[in-house]
Enzyme design. Structure first.
Site, short mmCIF file in Angstrom:
data_model
loop_
_atom_site.label_atom_id
_atom_site.label_comp_id
_atom_site.label_asym_id
_atom_site.label_seq_id
_atom_site.Cartn_x
_atom_site.Cartn_y
_atom_site.Cartn_z
N ARG A 79 0.82 -1.21 0.00
CA ARG A 79 0.00 0.00 0.00
C ARG A 79 0.86 1.26 0.00
O ARG A 79 0.94 1.98 -0.99
CB ARG A 79 -0.96 0.00 1.21
CG ARG A 79 -2.09 1.03 1.11
CD ARG A 79 -1.69 2.48 1.35
NE ARG A 79 -1.16 2.70 2.70
CZ ARG A 79 -0.71 3.88 3.11
NH1 ARG A 79 -0.70 4.93 2.30
NH2 ARG A 79 -0.21 4.01 4.34
N HIS A 96 7.84 4.61 11.90
CA HIS A 96 7.63 4.53 10.44
C HIS A 96 8.63 5.51 9.81
O HIS A 96 8.37 6.71 9.70
CB HIS A 96 6.19 4.93 10.12
CG HIS A 96 5.81 4.84 8.67
ND1 HIS A 96 4.86 3.96 8.21
CD2 HIS A 96 6.25 5.51 7.58
CE1 HIS A 96 4.72 4.11 6.90
NE2 HIS A 96 5.56 5.06 6.50
N CYS A 109 6.08 9.56 -0.95
CA CYS A 109 4.80 10.17 -0.59
C CYS A 109 4.42 11.17 -1.67
O CYS A 109 5.16 12.12 -1.93
CB CYS A 109 4.88 10.88 0.76
SG CYS A 109 3.30 11.64 1.21
N ASN A 128 10.14 4.25 1.83
CA ASN A 128 10.21 3.74 3.19
C ASN A 128 11.51 2.98 3.36
O ASN A 128 12.08 2.46 2.39
CB ASN A 128 9.05 2.77 3.45
CG ASN A 128 7.70 3.42 3.39
OD1 ASN A 128 7.23 3.99 4.35
ND2 ASN A 128 7.05 3.33 2.23
#
Length: 286
Positions: free
Chosen positions: A13, A205, A238, A247
């Site tokens: 995702r 995160h 993002c 990430n």
């Protein structure tokens, strides 16, 4: 603290939503199925948001219908509103996530509303989930740095984390969305957040834009956190954060924390295979 560290896999995702073009359903399903064999307890597999804003996630319902669900794995999805929540329930999602920002600038860019307004919008989702006994996870973006507002005061992040907990989320994931957080800034942020939310209800995160993600993992470990979001193959970025890269890679986090003596429960061979597939998808050869 336990030697166990859990990695919450967000590549399908949070990773794939940032690809320039939507990834074919077959490739998404193949990636989730590989990850299901790797030993994860939780995999973020979908996002039920408007395809107008995130076309990369338009096939989420079909992906959920076609994956081979592994026993003991919770398949999660992002649900920003009741419409998304109902679509996630129809698709058989096991848990849902809502997301807020610690900075007003990013909240306006990402959600087109203030932080306070975003929390009000999420209340009906949390209530609907509670009525169906569906776990809700909360994300906080830009916990230390914002591409629009600059440095984010630690107490501001703590306030948003506490507000999400008040809505009933079982875990708050703290996101260094643009990957610019220094270990010192992350430590100060965590010190403030821990005044409001216990370590066993927090996750780190970290994006690896500046190559400091593993250092920030170390800071979070020292503060008692034992859950970290990561994306296999370093997928992600993002769309609303200019300059943000992916990430931190799941395989990097797993190797790092295992070298420190923590158990992840992950099959490194299967994880390596999934990382290779993710890199192929990112490079546009899938």
């Amino acid at each position: 603290m336990s030697d166990r560290v859990e990695i919450f896999e967000v590549g399908p995702r949070d990773g794939l939503q940032n690809e320039p073009e939507p990834i074919p359903v077959e490739a998404k399903v193949a990636l989730v199925d590989l990850l299901s064999r790797a030993g994860f307890r939780r995999i973020e597999a979908a996002s039920f948001v408007s395809p107008k804003w995130v076309p990369q996630m338009a096939s989420s319902g079909e992906v959920m219908a076609r994956i081979a669900r592994a026993p003991g794995v919770s398949y999660a999805a992002l649900t920003p509103n009741l419409k998304g929540f109902e679509a996630a329930m129809a698709a058989g999602v096991d848990e849902v996530a809502i997301f807020a920002s610690a900075s007003e600038g990013f909240s306006r860019a990402n959600l087109n509303c203030s932080i306070a307004e975003s929390l009000e919008r999420f209340a009906p989702v949390a209530e609907a989930a509670r009525a169906r006994d569906v776990p809700v996870r909360g994300y906080v973006s830009c916990v230390v740095e914002c591409p629009f507002d600059g440095a984010v005061p630690p107490e501001q992040t703590a306030h948003v984390a506490a507000a999400l907990r008040a809505l009933g989320v079982y875990e708050v994931s703290l996101g260094d969305t643009i990957g610019q957080g220094t270990p010192e800034a992350v430590d100060a942020m965590l010190a403030s957040v821990l005044d409001e939310v216990p370590a066993n209800a927090l996750a780190g995160h970290f994006h690896d834009t500046s190559g400091r993600a593993l250092e920030n993992v170390d800071v979070a470990l020292a503060r008692g956190l034992r859950v970290f979001d990561a994306a296999v193959g370093g997928l992600g970025g993002c769309p609303y954060a200019p300059g943000a890269r992916g990430n931190v890679a799941t395989e990097k986090v797993a190797a790092h924390v295992e070298a420190l003596g923590h158990d992840t429960g992950l099959d490194r061979a299967v994880l390596s295979e999934a990382a290779a597939l993710a890199r192929t998808m990112r490079e546009g050869r899938q």
